[in-house]
Write a protein that holds these residues in place. Structure first.
Motif, short mmCIF file in Angstrom:
data_model
loop_
_atom_site.label_atom_id
_atom_site.label_comp_id
_atom_site.label_asym_id
_atom_site.label_seq_id
_atom_site.Cartn_x
_atom_site.Cartn_y
_atom_site.Cartn_z
N SER A 4 41.76 30.47 33.25
CA SER A 4 42.79 31.48 33.29
C SER A 4 44.13 30.88 32.91
O SER A 4 44.60 29.94 33.53
CB SER A 4 42.88 32.08 34.70
OG SER A 4 43.99 32.96 34.74
N PRO A 5 44.73 31.41 31.85
CA PRO A 5 46.07 30.94 31.51
C PRO A 5 47.10 31.59 32.38
O PRO A 5 48.26 31.23 32.35
CB PRO A 5 46.22 31.41 30.06
CG PRO A 5 45.40 32.64 30.00
CD PRO A 5 44.26 32.47 30.97
N TRP A 6 46.69 32.56 33.14
CA TRP A 6 47.61 33.32 33.96
C TRP A 6 47.64 32.69 35.33
O TRP A 6 46.81 32.94 36.19
CB TRP A 6 47.14 34.77 34.02
CG TRP A 6 48.09 35.64 34.76
CD1 TRP A 6 49.35 36.01 34.38
CD2 TRP A 6 47.85 36.25 36.02
NE1 TRP A 6 49.90 36.83 35.33
CE2 TRP A 6 49.03 37.00 36.35
CE3 TRP A 6 46.79 36.26 36.92
CZ2 TRP A 6 49.14 37.72 37.52
CZ3 TRP A 6 46.91 36.99 38.10
CH2 TRP A 6 48.07 37.70 38.38
N SER A 7 48.57 31.82 35.51
CA SER A 7 48.62 31.08 36.76
C SER A 7 49.72 31.60 37.64
O SER A 7 50.08 30.98 38.62
CB SER A 7 48.88 29.60 36.45
OG SER A 7 50.11 29.46 35.77
N GLY A 8 50.23 32.78 37.23
CA GLY A 8 51.32 33.32 38.01
C GLY A 8 52.66 32.94 37.44
O GLY A 8 53.70 33.41 37.87
N GLU B 291 27.38 31.01 30.34
CA GLU B 291 28.67 31.03 29.68
C GLU B 291 29.75 30.68 30.68
O GLU B 291 29.86 31.31 31.72
CB GLU B 291 28.95 32.41 29.11
CG GLU B 291 30.25 32.48 28.34
CD GLU B 291 30.53 33.88 27.86
OE1 GLU B 291 30.16 34.82 28.59
OE2 GLU B 291 31.10 34.05 26.80
N LEU C 213 33.22 30.68 32.54
CA LEU C 213 34.31 31.62 32.61
C LEU C 213 35.51 31.02 31.90
O LEU C 213 35.77 29.81 32.01
CB LEU C 213 34.68 31.92 34.06
CG LEU C 213 33.63 32.71 34.85
CD1 LEU C 213 34.07 32.86 36.29
CD2 LEU C 213 33.40 34.08 34.23
N PRO C 214 36.22 31.82 31.14
CA PRO C 214 37.38 31.26 30.44
C PRO C 214 38.40 30.78 31.45
O PRO C 214 38.64 31.45 32.47
CB PRO C 214 37.91 32.45 29.63
CG PRO C 214 37.35 33.66 30.29
CD PRO C 214 36.06 33.26 30.93
N ARG D 155 55.25 33.05 34.35
CA ARG D 155 55.54 33.91 33.19
C ARG D 155 55.97 33.06 32.00
O ARG D 155 56.56 32.02 32.17
CB ARG D 155 56.65 34.88 33.53
CG ARG D 155 56.18 35.86 34.60
CD ARG D 155 57.13 37.00 34.74
NE ARG D 155 57.25 37.75 33.52
CZ ARG D 155 58.13 38.74 33.38
NH1 ARG D 155 58.94 39.02 34.37
NH2 ARG D 155 58.23 39.41 32.26
#
Lengths: 418, 240
Positions: A412-416, A407, A409-410, A418
């Motif tokens: 990451s939409p969180w790139s720092g 599977e 890994l998704p 906001r």
């Protein structure tokens, strides 16, 4: 596995392959494989297959035994049930005749299916539940709960709860596939066109945390029954699997992709190859890369599935029983002793410890694990053990996951930001 | 292998972090430090156990909720790339809309069929400031989802005054509200909460005894009652 030559050319009945693997999490805490599987021949070329999953909660402290009773009794009653089914060509009871007389002629198959379902509801299910309870109570009488076991039981629990188990049962005779299921697990039918059918009705009570059970107060009512007329719904195969298999699958709608892939494999591979791969797939599901749960499957392959031929010429072929490595495959298998029960019509293999009761006897390792678990219960604590890639049985293999099968890994939409 | 491959079962851990105006200054610093400190414990736990893939989302809430980490992120990745939360000036503590936002992502069509029961951690320093009925409506929405109902719901109260009846209604009944009397205790409480996520995932565990252990652990710095029992997610399926 030895397949009679005439069977290989002209399969007369369903072929059943089975595999069972202890979950990695069970290995870690030294609990035995609480799943069971059994296959028995039945009259007139029929076959009965049973898969069961003993519950994991500590209150079900003898569920490994409970699942063994379940498959043994399931097969026994299934054989009796098959004996009551209409003979080939008989479509069902004739209106106006007593119910116990099966007529011939142009009866509507729908009537036959209804009557078979009724027979399953009136005889198969209640008999299984009653005999399972009798077997459990007899076991308790012969081997009473120890003090340590009593401490793990919940106050007020009926003795049968300690043995709680699911059951997935399939009887196959001529055109009829009769399925009875209580609890979680999956039954997937693979149609001739590779699409999936899920014949057993869904139970809305099952939420992945709790399950219906043979030990439940409403066990008879909690069973779900399905009758498949394979002249109307031609099948290449049917899969019975405990939930360790489905819970490991990455694809949300895995029955569809499973069916599509299996239909291709049935056309392109021989039964020897399939028999060698089923334990590999099962082990993968039971590993820490999958569900880490006990995983047991029974794969029933219809005569049509056994006879399926490639749409394109096969890319490679080899002698039956030899080690084969497909140049396009990422898997390398070294079949030693194939841990399967295969039942061409009328044939029961003797080498896999199939007892008279029909249940696969626990291996020495499983008995030791249960004894060890019992000893640890007596000591009042379960030690945390280092995870081992422990296998039960003699099969040796190496298998590398294709990167594509893991599977991803998704992202990451969180790139720092906001 | 037919079907498309295998993977560990997802365990969704949703952190609801109070970022209202009262969290300004030392409290927000302590909360960020505490969250940053909690993550490595969860990374270690995920590595040592055999079943779950831990995926984290973070909801910052004040007058309105805002998904700070909106999509599930593997815990190791979040731990490596942490960015601090910030408080919302003049922000209120409206929990109802926050509960509703969590309920949306726990809807049956949003969760994987094979997902383990999720965990929700609510961290707040004050009482809810929702309009009348707002808190209850939001909580009802959350508990109306099967996943929300079955979730392990933990609450950490920053300051005794925050340990209130609304938090009692939110939390899972067998897990006490963890109270941080001062900002220096927030990290301990969050580590305790992370232990609860790992241990309480066992159905059938003696929750009362474990809850007491967790409370005691929260009062002793650096203790970890679960250290001897890593990999504790087990298959404790039972009957209806």
């Amino acid at each position: 596995m030895t397949m009679p030559a005439d069977q290989a050319d002209r399969p007369a009945g369903w072929l059943v392959l089975t595999a069972s693997e202890r979950g990695a999490a069970h290995v870690a805490v030294r609990t035995p494989n609480q799943d069971s599987v059994a296959v028995e021949p039945a009259d007139a070329g029929g076959v009965v297959t049973a898969v069961a999953d003993g519950h994991g909660h500590s209150r079900h402290l003898r569920s490994a035994r409970g699942s063994r009773f379940a498959v043994s009794i399931g097969c026994q009653v299934g054989q009796e049930f098959v004996g009551k089914l209409p003979a080939r060509g008989a479509a069902g009871p004739t209106p106006g005749r007593p119910d116990d007389e099966w007529g011939t002629g142009a009866e509507v198959d729908l009537d036959a299916a209804s009557h078979i379902a009724k027979l399953a509801g009136d005889f198969l299910v209640p008999t299984i539940v009653a005999r399972w309870r009798e077997a459990v109570l007899a076991d308790v009488a012969a081997d009473p709960f120890t003090d340590a076991e009593q401490d793990r039981r919940r106050r007020g629990d009926d003795p049968t709860i300690a043995y709680g188990s699911t059951l997935l049962l399939c009887t196959a005779l001529d055109q009829w596939l009769v399925l009875a299921q209580i609890g979680d697990g999956d039954v997937v039918g693979v149609r001739s066109d590779g699409t999936a059918t899920l014949p057993v009705p869904v139970d809305p009570q099952l939420d992945g945390l709790v399950t219906t059970s043979l030990c439940g107060q409403d066990a008879v009512d909690d069973f779900r029954i399905a009758v498949v007329d394979t002249t109307r719904t031609p099948l290449l195969a049917a899969l019975l699997a405990t939930d360790g298999y489905g819970n490991a699958q990455v694809v949300e709608e895995w029955p569809s992709s499973f069916s599509k892939d299996l239909a291709v494999l049935l056309r392109e591979r021989d039964m020897q190859w399939l028999a060698s791969q089923l334990p590999v797939w099962t082990a993968r599901c039971a590993s820490a890369d999958g569900s880490a749960d006990d995983t047991t499957v029974a794969l029933l392959i219809s005569p049509a599935g056994q006879s399926a031929r490639p749409l394109m010429p096969p890319s490679s072929s080899g002698a039956a029983g030899s080690v084969q490595q497909d140049s396009g495959s990422d898997e390398i298998t070294i079949p030693a002793v194939i841990r399967t029960d295969t039942v061409p019509s009328g044939y029961v293999p003797a080498e896999l410890g199939v007892s008279n009761s029909g249940a696969i006897e626990p291996t020495a390792d499983e008995v030791e694990a249960e004894r060890s678990g019992a000893a640890q219960i007596e000591a009042g604590q379960m030690e945390q053990q280092q995870v081992e890639a422990e296998r039960l049985g003699p099969q040796a293999f190496s298998c590398e996951d294709s990167p594509a099968e893991r599977e991803p890994l998704p992202p990451s939409p969180w790139s720092g930001e906001r | 292998m037919p079907g498309g491959g295998v993977a560990r079962r997802p365990l969704h851990f949703i952190v609801m972090a109070d970022c209202s105006g009262s969290m300004k200054g030392e409290k927000m610093q302590a909360l960020n430090y505490a969250l940053r400190s909690m993550l490595p414990h969860l990374v270690d736990w995920e590595r040592d156990q055999l079943q779950a893939q831990l995926l984290i989302r973070i909801l910052a809430f004040a007058s309105a909720p805002n998904w700070y980490v909106p999509d599930p992120v593997p815990v190791a990745e979040l731990s490596a790339r942490w960015r601090n939360l910030e408080y919302v000036p003049m922000g209120r503590t409206n929990m109802g809309p926050a509960f509703r936002a969590v309920a949306e992502i726990l809807a049956p069509d949003r969760l994987e069929r094979r997902a383990l029961r999720p965990a929700i951690l609510l961290i707040t320093d004050g009482l809810p400031t929702d309009p009348p009925g707002g808190f209850e409506a939001g909580l009802t929405d959350l508990l109306s989802t099967a996943a929300g109902r079955s979730a392990l719901r933990l609450a950490v109260a920053i300051g005794r005054d925050a340990s209130s009846e609304p938090l009692d209604r939110f939390r899972s009944q067998d897990v006490p509200v963890l109270v941080a009397d001062g900002t220096d205790e927030i990290a301990d409480r969050l580590v305790t909460a992370s232990i609860a996520v790992s241990r309480m995932s066992e159905i059938g565990v003696n929750r009362e005894a474990l809850a007491e252990q967790l409370l005691q652990a929260g009062r002793r710095r650096g203790s970890d009652p679960a250290a001897s029992d890593r990999g504790a997610i087990r298959f404790d399926d039972t009957i209806l």
